[in-house]
Design a protein around this motif. Structure first.
Motif, PDB file in Angstrom:
ATOM      1  N   GLY A 190      41.428   5.343  24.577  1.00  0.00           N
ATOM      2  CA  GLY A 190      41.869   6.213  25.663  1.00  0.00           C
ATOM      3  C   GLY A 190      42.294   5.424  26.890  1.00  0.00           C
ATOM      4  N   THR A 191      41.971   4.118  26.896  1.00  0.00           N
ATOM      5  CA  THR A 191      42.302   3.299  28.072  1.00  0.00           C
ATOM      6  C   THR A 191      43.490   2.374  27.821  1.00  0.00           C
ATOM      7  N   GLY A 192      43.975   2.321  26.601  1.00  0.00           N
ATOM      8  CA  GLY A 192      44.939   1.277  26.247  1.00  0.00           C
ATOM      9  C   GLY A 192      46.397   1.685  26.232  1.00  0.00           C
ATOM     10  N   TYR A 193      46.697   2.890  26.642  1.00  0.00           N
ATOM     11  CA  TYR A 193      48.086   3.346  26.705  1.00  0.00           C
ATOM     12  C   TYR A 193      48.830   3.219  25.387  1.00  0.00           C
ATOM     13  N   ASP A 210      36.150   5.897  25.246  1.00  0.00           N
ATOM     14  CA  ASP A 210      35.704   5.041  26.340  1.00  0.00           C
ATOM     15  C   ASP A 210      34.728   5.772  27.252  1.00  0.00           C
ATOM     16  N   ARG A 211      33.763   5.013  27.778  1.00  0.00           N
ATOM     17  CA  ARG A 211      32.708   5.660  28.550  1.00  0.00           C
ATOM     18  C   ARG A 211      33.196   6.254  29.867  1.00  0.00           C
ATOM     19  N   SER A 212      34.362   5.839  30.336  1.00  0.00           N
ATOM     20  CA  SER A 212      34.885   6.441  31.573  1.00  0.00           C
ATOM     21  C   SER A 212      35.158   7.936  31.373  1.00  0.00           C
ATOM     22  N   SER A 222      40.235  16.767  33.275  1.00  0.00           N
ATOM     23  CA  SER A 222      41.164  15.873  32.571  1.00  0.00           C
ATOM     24  C   SER A 222      40.405  14.882  31.679  1.00  0.00           C
ATOM     25  N   ALA A 223      39.222  14.453  32.128  1.00  0.00           N
ATOM     26  CA  ALA A 223      38.416  13.540  31.302  1.00  0.00           C
ATOM     27  C   ALA A 223      37.953  14.277  30.047  1.00  0.00           C
ATOM     28  N   ALA A 224      37.525  15.510  30.221  1.00  0.00           N
ATOM     29  CA  ALA A 224      37.090  16.314  29.069  1.00  0.00           C
ATOM     30  C   ALA A 224      38.260  16.499  28.111  1.00  0.00           C
ATOM     31  N   ALA A 225      39.435  16.729  28.660  1.00  0.00           N
ATOM     32  CA  ALA A 225      40.616  16.937  27.816  1.00  0.00           C
ATOM     33  C   ALA A 225      40.908  15.701  26.970  1.00  0.00           C
ATOM     34  N   VAL A 226      40.785  14.526  27.575  1.00  0.00           N
ATOM     35  CA  VAL A 226      41.020  13.289  26.814  1.00  0.00           C
ATOM     36  C   VAL A 226      39.989  13.171  25.699  1.00  0.00           C
ATOM     37  N   ALA A 227      38.715  13.404  26.036  1.00  0.00           N
ATOM     38  CA  ALA A 227      37.657  13.284  25.028  1.00  0.00           C
ATOM     39  C   ALA A 227      37.911  14.234  23.854  1.00  0.00           C
ATOM     40  N   LEU A 228      38.266  15.460  24.173  1.00  0.00           N
ATOM     41  CA  LEU A 228      38.495  16.441  23.103  1.00  0.00           C
ATOM     42  C   LEU A 228      39.743  16.092  22.289  1.00  0.00           C
ATOM     43  N   ALA A 229      40.767  15.575  22.964  1.00  0.00           N
ATOM     44  CA  ALA A 229      41.988  15.181  22.249  1.00  0.00           C
ATOM     45  C   ALA A 229      41.695  14.027  21.292  1.00  0.00           C
ATOM     46  N   VAL A 230      40.869  13.088  21.732  1.00  0.00           N
ATOM     47  CA  VAL A 230      40.517  11.956  20.867  1.00  0.00           C
ATOM     48  C   VAL A 230      39.773  12.478  19.635  1.00  0.00           C
ATOM     49  N   ILE A 231      38.833  13.410  19.856  1.00  0.00           N
ATOM     50  CA  ILE A 231      38.065  13.945  18.730  1.00  0.00           C
ATOM     51  C   ILE A 231      39.003  14.651  17.739  1.00  0.00           C
ATOM     52  N   SER A 232      39.925  15.442  18.245  1.00  0.00           N
ATOM     53  CA  SER A 232      40.770  16.178  17.296  1.00  0.00           C
ATOM     54  C   SER A 232      41.797  15.257  16.620  1.00  0.00           C
ATOM     55  N   PHE A 233      42.275  14.256  17.368  1.00  0.00           N
ATOM     56  CA  PHE A 233      43.182  13.272  16.772  1.00  0.00           C
ATOM     57  C   PHE A 233      42.479  12.540  15.623  1.00  0.00           C
ATOM     58  N   ALA A 234      41.242  12.103  15.874  1.00  0.00           N
ATOM     59  CA  ALA A 234      40.476  11.392  14.851  1.00  0.00           C
ATOM     60  C   ALA A 234      40.248  12.280  13.620  1.00  0.00           C
ATOM     61  N   THR A 236      42.017  14.773  12.535  1.00  0.00           N
ATOM     62  CA  THR A 236      43.268  14.937  11.799  1.00  0.00           C
ATOM     63  C   THR A 236      43.546  13.748  10.895  1.00  0.00           C
ATOM     64  N   LEU A 237      43.219  12.555  11.391  1.00  0.00           N
ATOM     65  CA  LEU A 237      43.516  11.352  10.620  1.00  0.00           C
ATOM     66  C   LEU A 237      42.330  10.933   9.740  1.00  0.00           C
ATOM     67  N   GLY A 238      41.283  11.747   9.722  1.00  0.00           N
ATOM     68  CA  GLY A 238      40.130  11.430   8.876  1.00  0.00           C
ATOM     69  C   GLY A 238      39.281  10.285   9.385  1.00  0.00           C
ATOM     70  N   MET A 239      39.300  10.061  10.696  1.00  0.00           N
ATOM     71  CA  MET A 239      38.453   8.995  11.253  1.00  0.00           C
ATOM     72  C   MET A 239      37.216   9.609  11.894  1.00  0.00           C
ATOM     73  N   ARG A 240      36.166   8.787  12.014  1.00  0.00           N
ATOM     74  CA  ARG A 240      34.979   9.238  12.741  1.00  0.00           C
ATOM     75  C   ARG A 240      35.139   8.946  14.224  1.00  0.00           C
ATOM     76  N   VAL A 241      34.306   9.609  15.035  1.00  0.00           N
ATOM     77  CA  VAL A 241      34.373   9.396  16.484  1.00  0.00           C
ATOM     78  C   VAL A 241      33.005   9.041  17.046  1.00  0.00           C
ATOM     79  N   ASN A 242      32.985   7.999  17.859  1.00  0.00           N
ATOM     80  CA  ASN A 242      31.781   7.600  18.577  1.00  0.00           C
ATOM     81  C   ASN A 242      32.062   7.814  20.059  1.00  0.00           C
ATOM     82  N   ALA A 243      31.056   8.264  20.812  1.00  0.00           N
ATOM     83  CA  ALA A 243      31.198   8.335  22.264  1.00  0.00           C
ATOM     84  C   ALA A 243      30.209   7.351  22.875  1.00  0.00           C
ATOM     85  N   GLU A 244      30.711   6.448  23.700  1.00  0.00           N
ATOM     86  CA  GLU A 244      29.833   5.450  24.309  1.00  0.00           C
ATOM     87  C   GLU A 244      29.548   5.817  25.760  1.00  0.00           C
ATOM     88  N   GLY A 245      28.434   5.322  26.278  1.00  0.00           N
ATOM     89  CA  GLY A 245      28.095   5.576  27.675  1.00  0.00           C
ATOM     90  C   GLY A 245      27.529   6.955  27.918  1.00  0.00           C
TER      91      GLY A 245
END
Ligand code: C2E
Ligand code: MG
Ligand code: MG
Ligand code: MG
Length: 289
Positions: A190-193, A210-212, A222-234, A236-245
């Motif tokens: 989420g931080t790497g553009y 990312d913990r931010s 907006s932070a919640a939106a990024v987190a949720l988008a990452v979860i749904s993106f993962a 869709t692609l069959g990846m697991r999701v970890n949340a740090e921090g």
């Protein structure tokens, strides 16, 4: 050092240009000194690996830990990685640091298994520069053999920004690493553009939010939106999701509600020395969700 430079600049009544030049020189000198000392610190055994346990959300059990290096410096005390990893990354030293941490982490994971914590995985951070060197594949293979750790219990964490640095090369190298049976996580996601389409065919097994974003998940939409988008993106692609921090129960609840697979953070456990990890593994997960 910076202070001395400041006093000198003030005492001599020189202008700001001189002041900035000397503080910059002092910073450069300090980096060079740490680099020289780090070279010696590795064989001297001054690097210490801490481990931060990670919780599987569905099972509410600890499933492994992330290896996080520290430096027990003879004069400066216990230094966090932020103080010396960037310096190591500027030179080939990071390759030695990385190999040291990898070997220690794999040895520890074997010890956990032997002590009855079967299947616990260990995650090791891999720097961008290590990823540019093909020898990493041989190193990982050798360390797995040496320690007889099941490859499925080793996770390599690569930051999103280091992948984007050279996507094609990183993709090829990670395919080779995956061929050894280890799994790949994308750290600080989420931080790497990166463009999502670039990551579509990327051989990763897990995304680490990312913990931010985790930090503001309940307070900043907006932070919640990024987190949720990452979860749904993962998903869709069959990846697991970890949340740090993860620091609060509210954050953990929110992440669970949205289908996050794994959490790690001060709420559950801080990074601890090797001899304290198993006590954490024995603890139950969160008492209340
Ligand atoms: P990272 O891989 O993203 O590791 C997570 C960092 O977040 C760790 O900091 C950890 O202590 C911290 N953290 C965990 N839970 C919480 C929490 O609830 N709240 C807060 N505020 N922080 C939390 P640490 O140990 O200082 O490491 C910083 C970074 O240094 C790591 O970020 C990683 O990029 C790098 N690093 C650490 N060990 C290694 C290593 O062996 N090799 C390489 N290349 N990099 C390393
Ligand atoms: Mg990491
Ligand atoms: Mg991270
Ligand atoms: Mg980070």
């Amino acid at each position: 050092r910076a202070n001395t430079a400041m006093h000198r600049a003030k005492a001599s009544g020189k202008d700001n240009v001189q002041f900035y030049a000397s503080t910059r020189d002092a910073a450069v000198a300090e980096r060079m000194e740490l680099e020289t000392e780090l070279r010696r610190a590795i064989p001297a055994g001054e690097l210490v690996v801490y481990y931060q346990p990670k919780l599987d959300v569905a099972a509410n059990r600890f499933v492994g830990a992330e290896a996080l290096v520290r430096w027990q410096h003879p004069r400066h005390g216990l230094l966090p990685p932020g103080r010396f990893i960037p310096i190591a990354e500027d030179s080939a030293l990071i390759v030695d640091v990385g190999e040291y941490v990898l070997r220690q982490a794999c040895l520890q994971a074997r010890l956990w298994h032997e002590a009855g914590h079967e299947g616990m995985s260990v995650a090791v951070n891999v720097a961008a520069r290590q990823l540019r060197d093909e020898r990493i594949v041989g190193t990982v293979r050798d360390v797995l053999r040496e320690t007889s750790l099941a490859p499925s219990c080793l996770e390599l964490e690569i930051t999103e920004s280091s992948i984007m640095h050279d996507l094609e090369h990183a993709t090829a190298l990670l395919h080779a690493l995956k061929g050894l049976g280890v799994s790949i996580s994308i750290d600080d996601f989420g931080t790497g553009y990166s463009s999502l389409s670039a990551l579509r065919n990327f051989p990763a097994d897990k995304l680490k939010i990312d913990r931010s974003f985790v930090h503001e998940i309940e307070t900043v939409s907006s932070a919640a939106a990024v987190a949720l988008a990452v979860i749904s993106f993962a998903r869709t692609l069959g990846m697991r999701v970890n949340a740090e921090g993860v620091e609060t129960l509210g954050q953990a609840q929110c992440l669970r509600k949205h289908g996050c697979d794994e959490i790690q953070g001060f709420l559950l456990a801080r990074p601890v020395p090797a001899d304290e990890v198993q006590a954490v593994f024995r603890q139950p997960g969160l008492a209340t969700w």
